[in-house]
Design an enzyme around this catalytic site. Structure first.
Site, PDB file in Angstrom:
ATOM      1  N   THR A 162      -2.373 109.080  18.782  1.00  0.00           N
ATOM      2  CA  THR A 162      -3.657 108.396  18.904  1.00  0.00           C
ATOM      3  C   THR A 162      -3.958 108.216  20.386  1.00  0.00           C
ATOM      4  OG1 THR A 162      -3.413 107.222  16.801  1.00  0.00           O
ATOM      5  CG2 THR A 162      -4.927 106.267  18.407  1.00  0.00           C
ATOM      6  N   ARG A 185      -5.279 104.520   9.676  1.00  0.00           N
ATOM      7  CA  ARG A 185      -4.909 105.714   8.908  1.00  0.00           C
ATOM      8  C   ARG A 185      -4.640 105.354   7.442  1.00  0.00           C
ATOM      9  NH1 ARG A 185      -0.035 107.893  12.430  1.00  0.00           N
ATOM     10  NH2 ARG A 185      -0.084 109.614  10.924  1.00  0.00           N
ATOM     11  N   LEU A 218      -0.217 102.066  20.351  1.00  0.00           N
ATOM     12  CA  LEU A 218      -0.972 103.121  19.678  1.00  0.00           C
ATOM     13  C   LEU A 218       0.042 104.145  19.184  1.00  0.00           C
ATOM     14  CD1 LEU A 218      -3.948 103.788  22.154  1.00  0.00           C
ATOM     15  CD2 LEU A 218      -4.016 102.461  20.032  1.00  0.00           C
ATOM     16  N   ASP A 219      -0.248 104.786  18.065  1.00  0.00           N
ATOM     17  CA  ASP A 219       0.635 105.850  17.582  1.00  0.00           C
ATOM     18  C   ASP A 219       0.732 106.962  18.620  1.00  0.00           C
ATOM     19  OD1 ASP A 219       0.833 104.441  15.213  1.00  0.00           O
ATOM     20  OD2 ASP A 219      -0.705 105.626  14.186  1.00  0.00           O
ATOM     21  N   LYS A 220       1.803 107.719  18.549  1.00  0.00           N
ATOM     22  CA  LYS A 220       2.051 108.802  19.509  1.00  0.00           C
ATOM     23  C   LYS A 220       0.822 109.694  19.699  1.00  0.00           C
ATOM     24  CE  LYS A 220       4.706 113.089  19.927  1.00  0.00           C
ATOM     25  NZ  LYS A 220       5.683 113.992  19.264  1.00  0.00           N
TER      26      LYS A 220
END
EC number: 5.4.99.-
Length: 339
Positions: A159, A254, A155-157
């Site tokens: 998210t 995104r 997961l993105d930082k």
């Protein structure tokens, strides 16, 4: 609070480098791979291993294409047999750190965590430690024996939400196969600017942005990417959307929502931060939208087949508190407008 498993050695000696042979991989390339670089194709077929590691194995002769050594840049025909003999290094530089983890499920094969905003998954440039991987090594030192410490997706930082980590080689192989087969169910909630159609599918390839190298974009040369979405709640100028990933590309939700013209609230890369506040009317709401510190994206549900039992498993967690609070303000704004 979930009980913590202590580090039995209590020192960085647990992480000293050690080489291990892993299970040999036998692959057959497909027609759609024709004309692509060998290292690029392997990175897609073996997502558990980094492209740089695969390149090193190719150069070391640990990858044979129809029985012959090749170079990472060699183009494939699309029908070859590939034999990959992995050589895994026990984690050396990533040390255990006592970082709190919110664990939703754990057994001898799996760990399911609820990742908070601000926590990077892997050590990288600018984030040498303090990552989820550091926390996992403290919680379960045996993860040092697995590729990428058992982390099979990211997961993105900023998210939040559910991630599954393999805790055994059996689980690692199974999860990688399930991800490749697109049978892992990953459900997200995204708060977007604007009003998308009630539901839809975005089938648009994603690759590096042609001019902004730290961003991704929908590009013809990108890797296949598919996202399904449906609108759950419409506010005056925003929508709460459920998104299910069919593939797992970097920044996929995104990029796809921004590509449709509905960027995520708070997204500093793909346009959601500037538009969200600008389109709000009430000062309190405009302030909340403008100050929202991250992309409004939450991995709320996760489903997979248990690697050992073969039973389907599913986890669902509540909405992230900061997104829920923002949705409450949007609802108040809509209710006030209706009166």
């Amino acid at each position: 609070m979930h009980p913590r498993v202590p580090d039995p050695l209590g020192s960085a000696r647990l992480q000293q480098a050690r080489l291990e042979e892993a299970e040999t991989q036998h692959l057959r390339l497909q027609p759609e791979h024709a004309g692509r670089r060998l290292d690029q194709v392997l990175a897609e077929l073996l997502p558990a291993f980094s492209r740089s590691r695969l390149q090193a194995w190719i150069e070391q002769g640990r990858v044979l294409l129809d029985g012959h050594r090749s170079r990472p840049k060699d183009r494939v025909r699309g029908a070859e047999q590939v034999l990959v003999q992995p050589l895994l290094e026990r984690v050396g530089d990533c040390l255990p750190q006592a970082i709190p983890l919110q664990i939703e499920f754990e057994d001898e094969h799996l760990i399911v965590v609820n990742k908070p905003a601000g926590l990077v998954v892997h050590p990288a440039a600018g984030h040498p430690d303090g990552t989820l991987q550091n926390a996992l090594l403290h919680h379960a030192p045996g993860l040092a024996e697995l590729p990428r410490c058992g982390i099979v997706h990211r997961l993105d930082k900023d998210t939040t939400g559910l991630m599954v980590v393999a805790r055994s080689l059996l689980a690692h192989r199974s999860l990688v196969d399930q991800l490749k087969a697109r049978s892992v169910k990953r459900d997200y909630r995204a708060l977007v600017v604007g009003a998308p159609s009630v539901s839809g599918r975005v089938d648009a390839p994603i690759g590096r942005h042609p001019t902004r190298r730290t961003a991704m974009a929908v590009v013809a040369s990108g890797r296949p990417a598919v996202s399904d979405y449906r609108v759950l709640v419409r506010y005056r100028r925003h929508s709460l959307v459920a998104v299910q990933l069919q593939t797992g590309r970097t920044h996929q939700i995104r990029v796809h929502m921004a590509h449709l013209g509905f960027p995520l609230v708070g997204d500093p890369v793909y346009g959601g931060r500037s538009r969200a506040a600008a389109e709000a009317v009430r000062p309190e709401l405009a302030s909340a939208l403008g100050a929202f510190p991250r992309q409004a994206l939450h991995a709320i549900g996760l489903g997979l087949i248990h690697p050992a039992s073969g039973q389907p498993m599913h986890w669902q967690i509540p909405m992230a508190a900061d997104i829920a609070a923002l949705c409450a303000l949007l609802q108040q704004d809509m209710d006030g407008e209706a009166r």
